[in-house]
Design an enzyme around this catalytic site. Sequence first.
Site, PDB file in Angstrom:
ATOM      1  N   MET A  30       0.723  -1.034  -0.028  1.00 51.43           N
ATOM      2  CA  MET A  30      -0.657  -0.256   0.030  1.00 51.43           C
ATOM      3  C   MET A  30       0.878   1.082  -0.127  1.00 51.43           C
ATOM      4  O   MET A  30       0.427   2.571   0.379  1.00 51.43           O
ATOM      5  CB  MET A  30      -1.210   0.090   1.042  1.00 51.43           C
ATOM      6  CG  MET A  30      -1.663  -1.002   0.778  1.00 51.43           C
ATOM      7  SD  MET A  30      -3.707  -0.682   1.850  1.00 51.43           S
ATOM      8  CE  MET A  30      -3.374  -0.833   3.990  1.00 51.43           C
ATOM      9  N   TYR A  32       3.843   4.277   0.792  1.00 52.55           N
ATOM     10  CA  TYR A  32       4.764   4.751   2.314  1.00 52.55           C
ATOM     11  C   TYR A  32       5.853   3.786   2.806  1.00 52.55           C
ATOM     12  O   TYR A  32       5.537   3.043   3.758  1.00 52.55           O
ATOM     13  CB  TYR A  32       3.497   4.828   3.468  1.00 52.55           C
ATOM     14  CG  TYR A  32       4.224   6.385   3.685  1.00 52.55           C
ATOM     15  CD1 TYR A  32       4.307   7.154   3.706  1.00 52.55           C
ATOM     16  CD2 TYR A  32       4.483   6.182   5.419  1.00 52.55           C
ATOM     17  CE1 TYR A  32       4.733   8.576   3.875  1.00 52.55           C
ATOM     18  CE2 TYR A  32       4.818   6.395   6.284  1.00 52.55           C
ATOM     19  CZ  TYR A  32       4.957   8.128   5.318  1.00 52.55           C
ATOM     20  OH  TYR A  32       5.678   9.387   6.237  1.00 52.55           O
ATOM     21  N   LEU A  33       6.872   2.946   1.348  1.00 50.95           N
ATOM     22  CA  LEU A  33       7.284   1.778   2.149  1.00 50.95           C
ATOM     23  C   LEU A  33       7.875   2.007   2.986  1.00 50.95           C
ATOM     24  O   LEU A  33       9.229   3.615   3.396  1.00 50.95           O
ATOM     25  CB  LEU A  33       7.994   1.435   0.903  1.00 50.95           C
ATOM     26  CG  LEU A  33       7.544   2.006  -0.109  1.00 50.95           C
ATOM     27  CD1 LEU A  33       8.068   1.381  -2.022  1.00 50.95           C
ATOM     28  CD2 LEU A  33       6.240   0.185  -0.664  1.00 50.95           C
ATOM     29  N   HIS A  34       9.021   1.122   3.893  1.00 55.33           N
ATOM     30  CA  HIS A  34       9.808   1.327   4.786  1.00 55.33           C
ATOM     31  C   HIS A  34      10.670   0.027   4.623  1.00 55.33           C
ATOM     32  O   HIS A  34      10.296  -0.570   3.920  1.00 55.33           O
ATOM     33  CB  HIS A  34       8.867   1.326   6.766  1.00 55.33           C
ATOM     34  CG  HIS A  34       8.430   0.623   6.431  1.00 55.33           C
ATOM     35  ND1 HIS A  34       8.024  -0.799   6.667  1.00 55.33           N
ATOM     36  CD2 HIS A  34       6.600   0.018   6.575  1.00 55.33           C
ATOM     37  CE1 HIS A  34       7.556  -1.595   6.322  1.00 55.33           C
ATOM     38  NE2 HIS A  34       6.834  -0.947   6.929  1.00 55.33           N
ATOM     39  N   GLY A  36      10.985  -3.081   5.801  1.00 54.70           N
ATOM     40  CA  GLY A  36       9.961  -3.867   5.953  1.00 54.70           C
ATOM     41  C   GLY A  36       9.493  -4.215   4.592  1.00 54.70           C
ATOM     42  O   GLY A  36       9.775  -5.481   4.010  1.00 54.70           O
ATOM     43  N   HIS A  37       8.901  -3.403   3.828  1.00 53.96           N
ATOM     44  CA  HIS A  37       8.749  -3.379   1.807  1.00 53.96           C
ATOM     45  C   HIS A  37       9.983  -3.807   1.393  1.00 53.96           C
ATOM     46  O   HIS A  37      10.036  -4.924   0.674  1.00 53.96           O
ATOM     47  CB  HIS A  37       8.284  -2.080   1.615  1.00 53.96           C
ATOM     48  CG  HIS A  37       6.638  -1.730   2.141  1.00 53.96           C
ATOM     49  ND1 HIS A  37       6.516  -0.902   3.490  1.00 53.96           N
ATOM     50  CD2 HIS A  37       5.313  -2.566   1.994  1.00 53.96           C
ATOM     51  CE1 HIS A  37       5.613  -0.641   3.862  1.00 53.96           C
ATOM     52  NE2 HIS A  37       4.288  -1.451   3.164  1.00 53.96           N
ATOM     53  N   GLY A 147       4.827 -10.114   3.697  1.00 57.87           N
ATOM     54  CA  GLY A 147       5.315  -9.663   5.663  1.00 57.87           C
ATOM     55  C   GLY A 147       4.897 -10.952   7.007  1.00 57.87           C
ATOM     56  O   GLY A 147       3.777 -10.465   6.783  1.00 57.87           O
ATOM     57  N   GLN A 148       5.232 -11.243   7.126  1.00 54.28           N
ATOM     58  CA  GLN A 148       5.108 -12.528   8.227  1.00 54.28           C
ATOM     59  C   GLN A 148       4.904 -11.498   9.387  1.00 54.28           C
ATOM     60  O   GLN A 148       3.527 -11.134  10.255  1.00 54.28           O
ATOM     61  CB  GLN A 148       5.657 -12.999   8.904  1.00 54.28           C
ATOM     62  CG  GLN A 148       6.117 -13.699  10.392  1.00 54.28           C
ATOM     63  CD  GLN A 148       4.880 -14.711   9.750  1.00 54.28           C
ATOM     64  OE1 GLN A 148       4.414 -15.014   9.271  1.00 54.28           O
ATOM     65  NE2 GLN A 148       4.019 -15.133  11.283  1.00 54.28           N
ATOM     66  N   MET A 184       8.331  -2.825  11.826  1.00 58.30           N
ATOM     67  CA  MET A 184       7.859  -1.615  10.667  1.00 58.30           C
ATOM     68  C   MET A 184       6.520  -1.691  10.355  1.00 58.30           C
ATOM     69  O   MET A 184       5.804  -2.453  10.077  1.00 58.30           O
ATOM     70  CB  MET A 184       8.901  -2.204  10.221  1.00 58.30           C
ATOM     71  CG  MET A 184      10.542  -1.696  10.745  1.00 58.30           C
ATOM     72  SD  MET A 184      11.736  -0.758   9.787  1.00 58.30           S
ATOM     73  CE  MET A 184      12.757  -0.658  10.087  1.00 58.30           C
TER      74      MET A 184
END
Lengths: 280, 280
Positions: A30, A32-34, A36-37, A147-148, A184
């Site tokens: 979605m 707004y990447l951090h 984690g992405h 992601g887990q 995150m």
Amino acid sequence: MKVIKTIPQMRDWSRQQNSNGFSIGFVPTMGYLHEGHLSLIREAKKHAQKIVVSIYVNPTQFAPGEDLDAYPRDFKRDEQLCAAEGVDAVFYPSNEEMYLPQHKTFVITEELATKLCGQSRPTHFRGVTTIVAKLFNIVQPQVAVFGQKDAQQAIIIRRMVEDLNFPVQIITAPIVREADGLAMSSRNKYLSIRERQEAVFINRSLELARKSFSSGIRDLEAIRAQMEALLQKNTSARIDYIEFTDAETLGRPMPQEAPVLLAVAAYFGKTRLIDNTILE
Amino acid sequence: MKVIKTIPQMRDWSRQQNSNGFSIGFVPTMGYLHEGHLSLIREAKKHAQKIVVSIYVNPTQFAPGEDLDAYPRDFKRDEQLCAAEGVDAVFYPSNEEMYLPQHKTFVITEELATKLCGQSRPTHFRGVTTIVAKLFNIVQPQVAVFGQKDAQQAIIIRRMVEDLNFPVQIITAPIVREADGLAMSSRNKYLSIRERQEAVFINRSLELARKSFSSGIRDLEAIRAQMEALLQKNTSARIDYIEFTDAETLGRPMPQEAPVLLAVAAYFGKTRLIDNTILE
């Protein structure tokens, strides 16, 4: 890196890659990447030759009154991050492109969607399964990475892929955490300074549970009580749930026999955060 | 002609055809083939180079108490008919192959599935959309052909394909009728001699409606009353419904503006038959 905004162009691009002999790895987001992405993108690159990231804040997975409008967006930054990771195409469609006014079709996963987060978000997972089915049919990847952190989502997507026979291999990548342990999430942006400080206790409560489990405790209610006490002592959070389920089926946990998913959701102010760990 | 019983083999066959540059046309059936099915195969051949017919009596589209067990089956005959039509592959899976014990995923089309046949068969169409989604993901056709006899099914499948972005072109082929006008159906086999004679009045009631509509009558209630009278006078059938809807959306009919679907369902003894026509 190509930015693709329409379904026909996305399809054409994927068809072209496949007919050139390249496999496609897909990371739906979605935006707004951090980090984690980005870890999902890096994982996808291990399994496929061309990488597609979708950036789409999917309205059908938000209920009225949830944070659809407030959900953070920054496409320019996302685009730069994807380019820096060597992503080949970003699929960035509009709502008009994704949902026709006459849309009627949803993918449901029965009681899997009513447990854990489904209790407070009863329409959330049908929105997730529906958009993922759509994206799989548009992007036609061979591999997709989730992601887990969204453990229930990962279980539900695997179930959907197997049940509906999508020709896509699903990979679940580990949770990425801030230095202090907070998982995150794009929603961490909503937190006040104090809420941000308190939010670290979600992970600490999971660590406490893991420690108790490792020490041999199998009384899950006792573990839950320890976690609640820790959160209540150190935060003003409202706990949505602390639950133990089977880590594959979301069914009744069998701590003596099979890995247990321990999942937590809690509100810090208006911000609902989730986190989880596997006890085995 | 290949007979394929497993999902991986079906996938491999389709992948092979596509990589050899052949398009795939698909006709999903529940077997016990009649001229109606064969017309779908012939239609598919106009649009694709390789033809797959699936033969599978899908349990999820039958409710408890319906005719799942009694549904007629004759695979040897179906196989011969397919071979004679030049079908390239018959997909003939078992229930164990198609539905895992842990199956949880269904495709729903909201209120489209609750109208017409959905009133007396509330879980039918979610079974249909679910199996068609599965078959599309397994067979991966470029074109699929459905019969207009199941008008609501055809509308629902088109909606699903558009909403979930399946890369499949849907073609609807006309109703094929017996010499006396009865719409062909595998369920006609259930009829007693007397019921078979009476069943022709379904089509006669549709003809009467078309005649009235052609003559300028737009009072749909008046047309319905004529049809009911004809059926009541000439048969012992129990009418399940006689309904007029918009022919594309199943919404409110607008006989002055858009084609109207006139759909009938009636029980002859225990046998439920359906038929329809378009008024325009």
